[in-house]
Design an enzyme around this catalytic site. Structure first.
Site, mmCIF file in Angstrom:
data_model
loop_
_atom_site.group_PDB
_atom_site.id
_atom_site.type_symbol
_atom_site.label_atom_id
_atom_site.label_comp_id
_atom_site.label_asym_id
_atom_site.label_seq_id
_atom_site.Cartn_x
_atom_site.Cartn_y
_atom_site.Cartn_z
ATOM 1 N N LYS A 188 0.890 -1.226 0.116
ATOM 2 C CA LYS A 188 0.101 0.005 -0.092
ATOM 3 C C LYS A 188 0.812 1.137 0.048
ATOM 4 O O LYS A 188 1.941 1.297 0.320
ATOM 5 C CB LYS A 188 -0.996 -0.025 1.245
ATOM 6 C CG LYS A 188 -1.925 -1.439 1.235
ATOM 7 C CD LYS A 188 -2.851 -1.444 0.071
ATOM 8 C CE LYS A 188 -3.787 -2.363 0.180
ATOM 9 N NZ LYS A 188 -3.347 -3.726 -0.137
HETATM 10 C C1 LIG Z 1 -9.503 -3.364 -2.078
HETATM 11 C C2 LIG Z 1 -8.957 -4.026 -1.064
HETATM 12 N N1 LIG Z 1 -9.772 -4.545 -0.206
HETATM 13 C C3 LIG Z 1 -9.455 -4.905 1.113
HETATM 14 C C4 LIG Z 1 -7.799 -5.386 1.165
HETATM 15 C C5 LIG Z 1 -7.605 -6.104 2.084
HETATM 16 O O1 LIG Z 1 -6.536 -5.635 3.143
HETATM 17 P P1 LIG Z 1 -5.455 -6.664 3.941
HETATM 18 O O2 LIG Z 1 -4.615 -7.176 2.990
HETATM 19 O O3 LIG Z 1 -4.626 -5.532 4.810
HETATM 20 O O4 LIG Z 1 -6.395 -7.590 4.776
HETATM 21 C C6 LIG Z 1 -7.192 -5.267 0.071
HETATM 22 C C7 LIG Z 1 -5.638 -5.549 0.280
HETATM 23 O O5 LIG Z 1 -5.119 -5.665 -0.792
HETATM 24 C C8 LIG Z 1 -7.494 -4.397 -0.812
HETATM 25 O O6 LIG Z 1 -6.501 -4.119 -2.114
#
Ligand SMILES: Cc1ncc(COP(=O)(O)O)c(C=O)c1O
Length: 382
Positions: A188
Site C-alpha cells: 500500500k
Molecule cells: C481493495 C482491497 N480491499 C481489502 C484489502 C484487504 O486488506 P488486507 O490485505 O490488509 O487485509 C485489500 C488488500 O490488498 C484491497 O486491495
C-alpha cells in the site's frame, strides 16, 4: 525518492522502508512498549487528521478493519452487502467473516469502480449495506453511492484499503460512509507490514468499534467485560512505522504521480493500450499503473521474459472458485448479454498492472515503456 538502480528485474512491488522507519521501531523496543500505546495514539491522531474524521480505530489488517466496521454496524447472518465484482477477495470475505452474504455488482467500464447505475439490480429485502471500493488509486462516485444508500436505507462501508491520500471532490476517501476502512499491507501507499484503520464520524458507532476491538472493554487491564468483543488490535511497533511513513506521504504521492505520468506520456499514443487514470472528481494516487491492453496475456508473458513482474486485474468475484451460491449471490445476465458482469470480465481479460512504487526509478519506468512499445511495434529500435 531514492532511485532504484536501473536493473532488468523489476518486481511488482517493493515496500519503501528507510532508516527513519527502522529508528522508529527501535525506539518502541527501547521504550519497552510494544502493544498498543503512545505510537498507536499518535498514528490514530495523524490518520484522523489526514482523513478528516473525528473518530478512528486501528485494526490488524484491512480485511479485519472491514469486518470490524460491518460488525459495529450490526451487520450479520441473514444480511446482504453489495460489493463490486472487481476487487480484492478480502472485500467480500470480510462480509462472510461476520456471517453476512456478499452480492456482486457490475463495475463501470472506464475506471472499474462500482457501477452505481447497476447497483439496484443487487437489492433484495435482505440488503443492509453497500461497500464501495476505491480501486487502483482513485475514488468511486460517492455522491451516487450516498444517494443510493439514502434512498434504500443502507449503511455505507467504504473499502479504502488502497485509498490513502485519494480525495473525491476535495474530501478524503473513507470519510464519506458510516465507516471507511484502510489497509497498510506491504504494497500500500504507506505500510506497517500488516495493519488497518476504521474511520468513522459517529460517536456511538465509535464506542461500539472500541468495545468490539478490545474484548468488550474500553480500557485494558480489567477483567470485567461489559460487552462481547474480540481482539482487533495492532502493535506499537507497527504504529511507529505508520507514523514515520505518514511523514513521507506527500513525497510518496508526488513520486507515484510522477512515475505514472512517465508511463502515460510514453504509452498514450499506442492505440492498443488505455492507461487507466483518475475517475471524474477524484485525485489519483496510483496504486499500480493500470492498463487495458490488447493481447494482455501475451504482453504479460513478454514483459516477464524481459524481467518485469506484472499482475492481472483482480479476478472477478462472480468467477472466484471460493464464492459459491451458498455463500454469495451473483446476478442474472441481462437479456441479450451472456453475463451480468460484462465490464468486469472485459477488465479481467485485458487488464494489466505494471509496477509503480516509491523506490522505483524513472529509468526503470522508461525501460518498461520501451519494452511495451516494442511489443506492439516490433520494428521500433530499443
Ligand atoms: C481493495 C482491497 N480491499 C481489502 C484489502 C484487504 O486488506 P488486507 O490485505 O490488509 O487485509 C485489500 C488488500 O490488498 C484491497 O486491495
Amino acid at each position: 525518492m531514492p532511485n532504484e538502480l536501473v536493473h532488468r528485474t523489476i518486481p511488482q512491488i517493493v515496500p519503501y522502508l528507510d532508516e527513519q522507519d527502522a529508528a522508529a521501531v527501535l525506539q518502541t523496543l527501547q521504550n519497552n512498549w510494544i502493544t498498543e500505546g503512545p505510537q498507536s495514539a499518535l498514528f490514530v491522531d495523524a490518520l484522523r487528521q489526514l482523513i478528516d474524521v473525528p473518530y478512528g480505530v486501528l485494526a490488524p489488517n484491512g480485511t479485519m478493519a472491514l469486518s470490524l466496521g460491518l460488525m459495529a454496524l450490526g451487520i450479520g447472518p441473514g444480511d446482504e452487502v453489495l460489493v463490486p465484482d472487481i476487487t480484492f477477495a478480502g472485500s467480500a470475505t470480510a462480509v462472510l467473516m461476520v456471517g453476512a452474504m456478499p452480492v456482486f455488482v457490475e463495475v463501470e467500464p472506464d475506471t472499474f469502480q462500482i457501477d452505481m447505475d447497476r447497483a439496484a439490480e443487487g437489492l433484495s429485502a435482505r440488503t443492509r449495506a453497500i461497500m464501495p471500493v476505491h480501486l487502483y488509486g482513485t475514488a468511486c462516485d460517492m455522491e451516487a453511492v450516498d444517494r443510493f444508500a439514502r434512498q434504500h436505507g443502507l449503511f455505507v462501508i467504504e473499502d479504502a484499503a488502497q485509498g490513502i491520500g485519494v480525495r473525491h471532490r476535495g474530501k478524503h476517501v473513507g470519510s464519506f460512509g458510516d465507516v471507511g476502512c484502510f489497509s497498510f499491507f506491504a504494497d500500500k501507499t504507506i505500510t506497517t507490514g500488516e495493519g488497518g484503520f476504521v474511520a468513522c464520524r459517529d460517536e456511538a458507532l465509535y464506542q461500539r468499534l472500541c468495545l468490539l476491538r478490545n474484548q468488550g472493554r474500553m480500557e485494558r487491564g480489567s477483567f470485567v467485560h461489559p460487552a462481547v468483543g474480540f481482539n482487533f488490535r495492532m502493535t506499537d511497533m507497527q504504529a511507529a512505522i505508520g507514523v514515520s511513513q505518514l511523514r513521507k506521504l506527500d513525497d510518496i504521492i508526488g513520486w507515484k504521480q510522477l512515475l505514472w505520468s512517465v508511463y502515460e506520456e510514453g504509452l498514450s499514443d499506442l492505440t492498443e493500450i488505455r492507461v487507466v487514470g483518475a475517475a471524474p472528481h477524484s485525485t489519483h494516487v496510483p496504486f499500480r499503473c493500470v492498463l487495458i491492453a490488447e493481447r494482455a496475456d501475451e504482453l504479460q508473458a513478454f514483459l516477464a521474459e524481459h524481467g518485469v513482474q506484472t499482475r492481472s486485474f483482480f479476478y472477478p468475484l462472480h468467477r472466484q472458485p471460493c464464492f459459491t451460491p451458498e455463500n454469495s449471490r451473483t446476478l442474472p445476465a441481462r437479456p441479450g448479454a451472456s453475463t451480468a458482469y460484462a465490464h468486469a470480465d472485459y477488465g479481467f481479460e485485458r487488464g494489466l498492472c505494471l509496477p509503480l512504487y516509491p523506490t522505483l526509478g524513472i529509468d526503470n519506468v522508461q525501460y518498461m515503456v520501451r519494452k511495451i512499445r516494442s511489443f506492439y511495434r516490433p520494428a521500433t529500435t530499443i
